[in-house]
Design a protein around this motif. Structure first.
Motif, mmCIF file in Angstrom:
data_model
loop_
_atom_site.group_PDB
_atom_site.id
_atom_site.type_symbol
_atom_site.label_atom_id
_atom_site.label_comp_id
_atom_site.label_asym_id
_atom_site.label_seq_id
_atom_site.Cartn_x
_atom_site.Cartn_y
_atom_site.Cartn_z
ATOM 1 N N ALA A 150 -16.735 -24.289 13.935
ATOM 2 C CA ALA A 150 -17.768 -23.636 12.843
ATOM 3 C C ALA A 150 -16.488 -23.252 11.120
ATOM 4 N N CYS A 151 -15.271 -22.819 11.693
ATOM 5 C CA CYS A 151 -15.050 -23.123 10.287
ATOM 6 C C CYS A 151 -13.451 -24.406 10.126
ATOM 7 N N GLY A 152 -13.473 -25.631 11.353
ATOM 8 C CA GLY A 152 -12.735 -26.781 10.863
ATOM 9 C C GLY A 152 -11.078 -26.086 11.234
ATOM 10 N N ILE A 153 -10.741 -24.843 12.100
ATOM 11 C CA ILE A 153 -9.852 -24.848 11.633
ATOM 12 C C ILE A 153 -9.424 -24.844 13.491
ATOM 13 N N GLU A 154 -7.968 -24.682 13.461
ATOM 14 C CA GLU A 154 -7.653 -24.469 14.880
ATOM 15 C C GLU A 154 -6.553 -22.859 16.022
ATOM 16 N N ALA A 155 -7.184 -22.475 16.691
ATOM 17 C CA ALA A 155 -6.580 -21.075 17.246
ATOM 18 C C ALA A 155 -5.434 -20.715 17.081
ATOM 19 N N GLU A 156 -4.964 -20.188 17.265
ATOM 20 C CA GLU A 156 -2.911 -19.886 18.163
ATOM 21 C C GLU A 156 -3.379 -18.685 18.815
ATOM 22 N N MET A 213 -13.844 -19.230 20.654
ATOM 23 C CA MET A 213 -12.432 -19.288 20.242
ATOM 24 C C MET A 213 -13.187 -20.766 19.670
ATOM 25 N N LYS A 214 -13.459 -21.624 20.402
ATOM 26 C CA LYS A 214 -13.836 -23.308 19.973
ATOM 27 C C LYS A 214 -14.911 -23.000 19.080
ATOM 28 N N ALA A 215 -15.790 -21.972 19.571
ATOM 29 C CA ALA A 215 -17.057 -21.533 18.485
ATOM 30 C C ALA A 215 -16.641 -21.519 17.036
ATOM 31 N N LEU A 216 -15.474 -21.078 16.891
ATOM 32 C CA LEU A 216 -15.091 -20.755 15.394
ATOM 33 C C LEU A 216 -14.104 -21.695 15.387
#
Lengths: 270, 270
Positions: B179-185, B173-176
């Motif tokens: 890489a995408c400059g976003i925050e996961a839910e 999750m942290k990797a994505l």
């Protein structure tokens, strides 16, 4: 923004990123970016000092230079500052024996390194080598160490191949940092030591140098924090949003390396 | 630290983590943790309400319950709160069509979900499925979206299989995110909504409930932030350093689930 003459005054040395500036990597060796072969040639005929400063870590310097030469670039191994040789120096200085999670193409750079009984992990852009099994092994090595050391060759988010955007080492570095509760040491752009070693190789001070790259954070931001100027090219991984980056503003944006070199040669102190 | 009687007073409901508390997963179905089968049975014979609250997302609830029943546990599908069904509800409510990066074992939970023309990515503990190719595909889907949505089933750092520590979904999750400059839910522990839905299922208020888990951050910290009490067991992924965690302090540490249940039944309001 000040005129180009002002922004480029006193430049004596140029650091060039490779991937996304000279060429886009990819299957079959990749492709030169239009105008870049001639731009490098003109730069090298000028009085400006030139150094290639790359985070490329899928290939050894020898292999990288071979690819670029075949694409027509005037470049030799001794002109390239790259993370793998810099890492080997650090490993030797600190008595570190690495477990390597790297691309097969760069493994030969580590031929002289003792890898018995690992006391650190070195991670680089491993591409397909970033399997779950390999990541888990690196994680397990780190968790078994009392003082885990993770060295990452660069921390790029992604790069552009001819086939599209590709995940770079940065995300995988973040994954191991998070899983192990540690912070990696980055060798390569944007670390200041890395830029400084490139400048040292050409005998140019930071305030006399300019970096040309496609990565707003790794190339432009890193060089600026080191006291250099920096131009971003609109090739490679450049995306329009980069020109409105919340933290980094380049000293100039140019369509490609050819335009950057035109400007440099035009405004260079005669 | 106050006496157990004080710390456990007024408890009416118990949330149990599964992996690392009931059993250690692994090849061949894994192994029950000594005393846990009997501890669950005693708890279910008591007046305390019991709910299993797990971030397990390699198996469907049906498969997970099957494994546990074969190990001797008294557990049924309807007693388990897990991230996959909770995620399906969110996807339907928000009209999201996921690109899935998940374990094959949990794919059947998404049978009713429209996956055409994805407008989000759902990531779960994919194990071997976390290949570079699959990660890169998820990254590319996100980078093509104007408003990228990344939903992660849990954010665990690692878990313990019979063969050793294994990387969990959190790192990926942290990797994505990076890489995408976003925050996961995050759906699953430690998200408060997830704990609340487990409490709702047994009709117990947060202040009347206690969580028992092996993860100091995901189980203990998450439950406490939700207003619950929480015990950490010294089984599963527990490591001695957890008892001196810089941010989270459990309401109690016990050797295993059996000891936790002993204490609960002893100090329960009669």
């Amino acid at each position: 923004m000040a005129a180009w003459a002002e922004r480029l005054s006193g430049v004596r040395g140029v650091l060039l990123d490779i991937s996304g500036v000279l060429y886009d990597s990819g299957t079959g060796g990749g492709a030169a970016i239009a105008g870049s072969v001639e731009a490098v040639a003109r730069l090298k005929r000028s009085p400006l000092k030139v150094r290639f400063c790359t985070n490329e870590s899928q290939k050894s310097r020898r292999e990288l230079v071979g690819v670029l030469q075949r694409l027509g670039f005037d470049i030799s191994e001794g002109e390239v500052t790259a993370p793998a040789p810099a890492t080997c120096q650090i490993l030797k200085e600190r008595g570190l024996r690495p477990h390597l999670l790297i691309h097969e193409g760069v493994r030969s750079e580590f031929d002289d390194i003792d890898m018995s009984n690992p006391n650190c992990v070195v991670i680089a852009d491993a591409g397909e080598g970033f399997s779950y099994q390999n990541m888990n092994r690196a994680f397990q090595v780190l968790m078994e160490l009392e003082n885990p050391v993770l060295i990452s060759l660069g921390k790029g988010r992604y790069y552009k191949e001819t086939s599209g955007l590709m995940l770079d080492v940065g995300g995988y570095m973040k994954a191991l940092e998070y899983a192990c509760g540690i912070e990696a040491e980055v060798v390569g752009k944007p670390s200041p030591e890395f830029f400084r070693s490139a400048l040292q190789a050409i005998g140019v001070e930071a305030h006399q140098a300019i970096m040309i790259g496609d990565d707003i954070v790794g190339d432009v931001g890193g060089a600026q924090q080191c006291g250099m100027r920096a131009l971003q090219v609109r090739t490679g991984k450049f995306r329009p949003g980069d020109e409105h980056h919340p933290e980094v503003r380049a000293d100039g944006y140019v369509d490609n390396l050819a335009e950057a070199v035109d400007l440099l040669l035009q405004h260079m102190d005669k």
